[in-house]
Design an enzyme around this catalytic site. Structure first.
Site, PDB file in Angstrom:
ATOM      1  N   GLU A 120       0.826  -1.210   0.000  1.00  0.00           N
ATOM      2  CA  GLU A 120       0.000   0.000   0.000  1.00  0.00           C
ATOM      3  C   GLU A 120       0.862   1.264   0.000  1.00  0.00           C
ATOM      4  O   GLU A 120       0.599   2.213  -0.744  1.00  0.00           O
ATOM      5  CB  GLU A 120      -0.925  -0.025   1.219  1.00  0.00           C
ATOM      6  CG  GLU A 120      -1.705   1.256   1.456  1.00  0.00           C
ATOM      7  CD  GLU A 120      -2.725   1.579   0.374  1.00  0.00           C
ATOM      8  OE1 GLU A 120      -3.382   2.625   0.475  1.00  0.00           O
ATOM      9  OE2 GLU A 120      -2.857   0.778  -0.573  1.00  0.00           O
ATOM     10  N   HIS A 142       2.649   1.954  -3.299  1.00  0.00           N
ATOM     11  CA  HIS A 142       1.685   2.541  -4.236  1.00  0.00           C
ATOM     12  C   HIS A 142       1.540   4.043  -3.977  1.00  0.00           C
ATOM     13  O   HIS A 142       1.538   4.852  -4.917  1.00  0.00           O
ATOM     14  CB  HIS A 142       0.337   1.838  -4.068  1.00  0.00           C
ATOM     15  CG  HIS A 142      -0.757   2.401  -4.926  1.00  0.00           C
ATOM     16  ND1 HIS A 142      -0.696   2.427  -6.294  1.00  0.00           N
ATOM     17  CD2 HIS A 142      -1.948   2.964  -4.595  1.00  0.00           C
ATOM     18  CE1 HIS A 142      -1.786   2.981  -6.786  1.00  0.00           C
ATOM     19  NE2 HIS A 142      -2.561   3.333  -5.775  1.00  0.00           N
ATOM     20  N   HIS A 159     -11.929   5.817  -8.077  1.00  0.00           N
ATOM     21  CA  HIS A 159     -10.477   6.008  -7.941  1.00  0.00           C
ATOM     22  C   HIS A 159      -9.745   5.384  -9.134  1.00  0.00           C
ATOM     23  O   HIS A 159      -8.822   5.991  -9.704  1.00  0.00           O
ATOM     24  CB  HIS A 159     -10.012   5.361  -6.637  1.00  0.00           C
ATOM     25  CG  HIS A 159      -8.562   5.555  -6.328  1.00  0.00           C
ATOM     26  ND1 HIS A 159      -7.971   6.795  -6.223  1.00  0.00           N
ATOM     27  CD2 HIS A 159      -7.569   4.662  -6.101  1.00  0.00           C
ATOM     28  CE1 HIS A 159      -6.694   6.666  -5.934  1.00  0.00           C
ATOM     29  NE2 HIS A 159      -6.421   5.371  -5.867  1.00  0.00           N
ATOM     30  N   HIS A 172     -20.479  -7.531 -17.389  1.00  0.00           N
ATOM     31  CA  HIS A 172     -19.135  -7.218 -17.893  1.00  0.00           C
ATOM     32  C   HIS A 172     -18.741  -8.183 -19.006  1.00  0.00           C
ATOM     33  O   HIS A 172     -18.204  -7.770 -20.037  1.00  0.00           O
ATOM     34  CB  HIS A 172     -18.135  -7.306 -16.730  1.00  0.00           C
ATOM     35  CG  HIS A 172     -16.705  -7.114 -17.144  1.00  0.00           C
ATOM     36  ND1 HIS A 172     -16.242  -5.955 -17.725  1.00  0.00           N
ATOM     37  CD2 HIS A 172     -15.626  -7.946 -17.053  1.00  0.00           C
ATOM     38  CE1 HIS A 172     -14.949  -6.066 -17.969  1.00  0.00           C
ATOM     39  NE2 HIS A 172     -14.554  -7.267 -17.582  1.00  0.00           N
ATOM     40  N   HIS A 214      -4.452  -8.468 -16.927  1.00  0.00           N
ATOM     41  CA  HIS A 214      -5.740  -8.067 -17.500  1.00  0.00           C
ATOM     42  C   HIS A 214      -6.024  -6.595 -17.200  1.00  0.00           C
ATOM     43  O   HIS A 214      -6.493  -5.855 -18.069  1.00  0.00           O
ATOM     44  CB  HIS A 214      -6.850  -8.955 -16.925  1.00  0.00           C
ATOM     45  CG  HIS A 214      -8.158  -8.835 -17.638  1.00  0.00           C
ATOM     46  ND1 HIS A 214      -8.339  -9.227 -18.957  1.00  0.00           N
ATOM     47  CD2 HIS A 214      -9.372  -8.356 -17.234  1.00  0.00           C
ATOM     48  CE1 HIS A 214      -9.583  -9.008 -19.323  1.00  0.00           C
ATOM     49  NE2 HIS A 214     -10.233  -8.463 -18.301  1.00  0.00           N
TER      50      HIS A 214
END
Length: 369
Positions: free
Chosen positions: A99, A102, A167, A275, A333
């Site tokens: 985290e 990032h 986000h 999706h 992906h």
């Protein structure tokens, strides 16, 4: 104090690409900086996917630091205590580092965009020609500020799906905007007015992709990837039992319905199935568009890139289902969607620049870069 430490960490990381741009033998360092920032933003989007897929979004349950410090090293005692109290919970030293890395890189991207903004405004003040208005990087700076706000809400609102999805979309908006800016400051190989006839078609393709990415983000943030365990049917049915009302109710807590009950499997199936089904519409349209655009020299390479990435996306999307969502393929992906977005942004820019009158204007702009 820890905020100053965080800022210094971001600046130190940003010094590496800034140094690369500065020492690189090039007359157009602004263009190099834009492209380097675009590439690093693509990496950041992929690492953001890795953070989400490893359940590290709450590795540090406060923001912007980690337990009020600038590093998991300093917060070691608090992290160890939280992990000991709940070993299967969201907090561990590994997740905290994922985290915070990032966040560090997000701050570094912010520093790079600040550098772009300063360079552009100094060029305007000194009346030095630049291919873009300084308001472009200024707008990007504002966008990354909004992105930071949603990053904070992602943590403080405990991974609420609509916040996490927004986000993600803001991160991709930043990437796409940087891609447009990079295309703007890069001379096109050749201008072909005939390509302008596909301007609207390219815009439709980009719009369809954005919708599909939003649906994919909704699948990921709701952990609905394995709601359908087979392909091409979903749990043995072409049209399974689905609950669209709860599945697509936007404002609700993770894993819950708007009524406060646990979300049902039928709701997750509805998210996944939508999706998956819409993907075939997007694939068919983008393949047709790429086959049309590859006939033009200025569009051939990005058009072929679209065809290649679509094939990779189909393969990784299918693998996520049949191989039960392996982490490397899931990250790939996510990254493929970001690359596809960049390619379509470039195609949209080049088709728009091929309109009569715009080609000459773009040529003059890049010639002064």
């Amino acid at each position: 104090m820890f905020l100053i430490q965080l800022a210094l960490i971001g600046m130190c990381i940003a010094l590496l690409p800034l140094s690369y741009v500065w020492v690189k033998a090039s007359d157009d360092k602004f263009r190099k900086l834009v492209w380097v920032t675009t590439f690093l933003t693509l990496d950041l989007v992929m690492f953001g996917g890795f953070t989400r897929l490893t359940d590290s979004g709450l590795g540090c349950p406060d923001w912007p630091g980690c337990y009020g410090t600038a590093s998991p090293f300093i917060a070691h005692a608090q992290i160890a205590a939280a992990h000991a109290a709940l070993p299967t919970g969201p907090v561990s030293m590994t997740k905290a580092w994922i985290e915070m890395i990032h966040r560090y890189f997000a701050m570094a991207i912010g520093v790079l965009i600040v550098a772009q903004t300063l360079i552009a405004w100094v060029a305007r003040i000194k009346r030095r020609p630049l291919a873009v208005s300084p308001w472009w990087p200024t707008a990007l700076l504002a966008l990354i500020g909004v992105q930071g706000i949603f990053g904070a809400w992602t943590v403080t609102m405990k991974l609420q799906p609509i916040i996490v999805t927004t986000h993600l979309l803001l991160g991709l908006a930043l990437l796409g905007s940087l891609g447009w800016l990079a295309a703007r400051v890069t001379p096109m190989p050749v201008y072909e007015p005939g390509a302008a006839r596909y301007r609207t078609a390219a815009l439709v393709g980009l719009s369809l992709l954005v919708v599909q990415i939003a649906l994919g983000g909704w699948v990921s943030t709701n952990y609905a990837v394995l709601a359908c365990t087979d392909f091409p049917t979903c749990n043995g049915q072409w049209i399974p039992s689905m609950d669209f009302a709860h599945g697509f109710h936007l404002w609700r807590a993770l894993g819950m319905t708007s009524d406060g009950d646990a979300i049902t499997q039928d709701a997750l199936v509805a998210i996944h199935w939508t999706h998956r089904t819409f993907a075939f519409v997007v694939i068919a349209y983008l393949v047709w568009l790429a086959l049309q655009l590859r006939r033009y020299a200025s569009l051939a390479r990005p058009a072929m890139g679209v065809l290649v990435v679509i094939a990779v996306q189909f393969a990784t999307g299918l693998s996520n289902i049949v191989l039960a969502w392996p982490l490397p393929i899931a990250v790939a992906h996510n990254g493929g969607a970001a690359v596809l977005l960049l390619l379509l942004v470039v195609l949209n820019f080049r088709t728009a620049s091929s309109r009569p009158g715009r080609a000459a204007l773009a040529a003059r702009g890049t010639a002064t870069a």
